[in-house]
Design a protein around this motif. Structure first.
Motif, PDB file in Angstrom:
ATOM      1  N   ALA A 188       0.823  -1.208   0.000  1.00 32.37           N
ATOM      2  CA  ALA A 188       0.000   0.000   0.000  1.00 32.37           C
ATOM      3  C   ALA A 188       0.860   1.261   0.000  1.00 32.37           C
ATOM      4  O   ALA A 188       0.440   2.297  -0.524  1.00 32.37           O
ATOM      5  N   LEU A 189       2.044   1.192   0.587  1.00 31.53           N
ATOM      6  CA  LEU A 189       2.976   2.319   0.497  1.00 31.53           C
ATOM      7  C   LEU A 189       3.352   2.582  -0.955  1.00 31.53           C
ATOM      8  O   LEU A 189       3.405   3.739  -1.397  1.00 31.53           O
ATOM      9  N   VAL A 190       3.609   1.508  -1.689  1.00 27.76           N
ATOM     10  CA  VAL A 190       3.954   1.659  -3.109  1.00 27.76           C
ATOM     11  C   VAL A 190       2.779   2.273  -3.869  1.00 27.76           C
ATOM     12  O   VAL A 190       2.963   3.165  -4.704  1.00 27.76           O
ATOM     13  N   ILE A 191       1.565   1.821  -3.575  1.00 27.27           N
ATOM     14  CA  ILE A 191       0.382   2.402  -4.206  1.00 27.27           C
ATOM     15  C   ILE A 191       0.295   3.892  -3.880  1.00 27.27           C
ATOM     16  O   ILE A 191       0.001   4.720  -4.751  1.00 27.27           O
ATOM     17  N   ALA A 192       0.572   4.247  -2.619  1.00 28.69           N
ATOM     18  CA  ALA A 192       0.525   5.646  -2.206  1.00 28.69           C
ATOM     19  C   ALA A 192       1.576   6.471  -2.944  1.00 28.69           C
ATOM     20  O   ALA A 192       1.329   7.615  -3.331  1.00 28.69           O
ATOM     21  N   PHE A 193       2.762   5.883  -3.142  1.00 25.82           N
ATOM     22  CA  PHE A 193       3.814   6.586  -3.887  1.00 25.82           C
ATOM     23  C   PHE A 193       3.415   6.773  -5.355  1.00 25.82           C
ATOM     24  O   PHE A 193       3.599   7.847  -5.923  1.00 25.82           O
ATOM     25  N   TYR A 194       2.877   5.719  -5.941  1.00 22.57           N
ATOM     26  CA  TYR A 194       2.605   5.729  -7.376  1.00 22.57           C
ATOM     27  C   TYR A 194       1.316   6.458  -7.754  1.00 22.57           C
ATOM     28  O   TYR A 194       1.156   6.847  -8.913  1.00 22.57           O
ATOM     29  N   LYS A 195       0.400   6.610  -6.817  1.00 21.71           N
ATOM     30  CA  LYS A 195      -0.884   7.204  -7.174  1.00 21.71           C
ATOM     31  C   LYS A 195      -0.754   8.644  -7.652  1.00 21.71           C
ATOM     32  O   LYS A 195      -1.617   9.168  -8.363  1.00 21.71           O
ATOM     33  N   ASP A 196       0.342   9.303  -7.263  1.00 17.63           N
ATOM     34  CA  ASP A 196       0.540  10.700  -7.654  1.00 17.63           C
ATOM     35  C   ASP A 196       1.340  10.850  -8.940  1.00 17.63           C
ATOM     36  O   ASP A 196       1.504  11.962  -9.443  1.00 17.63           O
ATOM     37  N   LEU A 197       1.848   9.741  -9.484  1.00 18.20           N
ATOM     38  CA  LEU A 197       2.609   9.822 -10.736  1.00 18.20           C
ATOM     39  C   LEU A 197       1.798  10.439 -11.881  1.00 18.20           C
ATOM     40  O   LEU A 197       2.294  11.319 -12.586  1.00 18.20           O
ATOM     41  N   PRO A 198       0.522  10.030 -12.078  1.00 17.74           N
ATOM     42  CA  PRO A 198      -0.242  10.629 -13.177  1.00 17.74           C
ATOM     43  C   PRO A 198      -0.726  12.047 -12.861  1.00 17.74           C
ATOM     44  O   PRO A 198      -1.227  12.728 -13.752  1.00 17.74           O
TER      45      PRO A 198
END
Length: 300
Positions: free
Chosen positions: A184-194
């Motif tokens: 979920a940390l990775v999801i939190a990091f990646y969710k802001d990429l777009p």
């Protein structure tokens, strides 16, 4: 009616609806194991599912209601940002969803109610002023990871144990909590990429705006790899049992596929980034399925 249901589904963010649904059924399988499928068991799952979907709708709905201007840039297809759903209607959806979640959880078990209250609080602090934890990269990431990765899983396990009166599979539960916190940390990091463009315009500080998309992508790769090394190590340690072999091999395959896909991401194209983010959610769902299979085969 179909059009309104579709609008509500889009407002609830389909990928989170799927994740919540998979999470609810998977934790039941892990706790109940080979218990016969009865109407009572199905009823417990359906009632828990409705509560969790309502909670999910509240959390993602509040986030959209407070980010309309930003979403018009980052996610113009969302119902409110696109003008297909009014802010007033969105507020009613959110309020009704919260009421259903709180009352439903209270009627089912104290464990589920505490889970719903805790995640409601985290979701509110994440989106609503004056706190707006989403503006603080570390706080935002920990909030998402704690709610989705730990609190939801542990809360559901305790809730199901209360009803089924069984001993919790402690090792599997710890493995699940640790693994999904990291995931979920990775999801939190990646969710802001777009969302880099809109976040910079509205001065929303994220890891992406602070470190840049490429560094965030690489940090996520390393963190997710570390997460997958945990079940792989557990599987190898427990060899030669079939369940252990399945745990190790399946996770090795998934992390290899993840690396292949992540190396093909074009950080200059938002659609490529968005597709990759949705792929991450697909392996999030897959992980719950793998853990369910592992739990069942481990009991054979």
């Amino acid at each position: 009616m179909i059009r309104k249901a579709r609008l509500l589904y889009e407002f609830a963010r389909p990928h989170t609806v799927i994740a919540t649904s998979v999470q609810v059924i998977t934790m039941l399988i892990i706790v109940a194991s080979w218990r016969p499928l009865t109407l009572d068991l199905i009823g417990l799952w359906v009632a828990t599912w409705i509560v969790c979907l309502s909670l999910n709708l509240y959390v993602v709905g509040v986030n959209q209601l407070t980010d309309v201007a930003i979403d018009r840039i980052n996610k113009p297809w969302l119902p409110i940002a696109a003008g297909r759903l009014s802010v007033q209607a969105g507020r009613w959806f959110v309020v009704i969803a919260l009421i259903i979640a709180l009352i439903g959880a209270w009627l089912l078990s104290l464990y589920l109610w505490l889970t719903v209250v805790t995640i409601t609080l985290i979701g509110s602090l994440y989106s609503l002023p004056p706190f707006r934890l989403k503006r603080k990269p570390l706080a935002a990431a920990i909030s998402i990871a704690s709610a989705r990765g730990v609190i939801a899983n542990v809360g559901l396990a305790l809730h199901y144990r209360h009803w089924l009166e069984v001993d919790l599979p402690f090792t599997t539960l710890v493995l699940t909590a640790v693994f999904f916190f990291g995931f979920a940390l990775v999801i939190a990091f990646y969710k802001d990429l777009p969302d880099d463009r809109g976040d910079r315009m509205y001065q929303i500080e994220t890891l992406t705006t602070r470190l840049g998309p490429r560094r965030v992508l690489h940090v996520g790769r390393l963190l997710l790899t570390a997460c997958y090394l945990l079940p792989i190590a557990v599987g190898l340690w427990s060899m030669p049992a079939f369940a252990a072999g399945f745990l190790a091999v399946s996770h090795a395959i998934v992390i290899i596929v993840f690396w292949i896909v992540s190396l093909r991401v074009d950080l200059q194209q938002q659609q490529s980034i968005t597709n990759f983010y949705m792929f991450l959610w697909s392996i999030f769902y897959t992980e719950f399925v793998l853990l369910s299979i592992y739990r069942l085969t481990d009991l054979i």
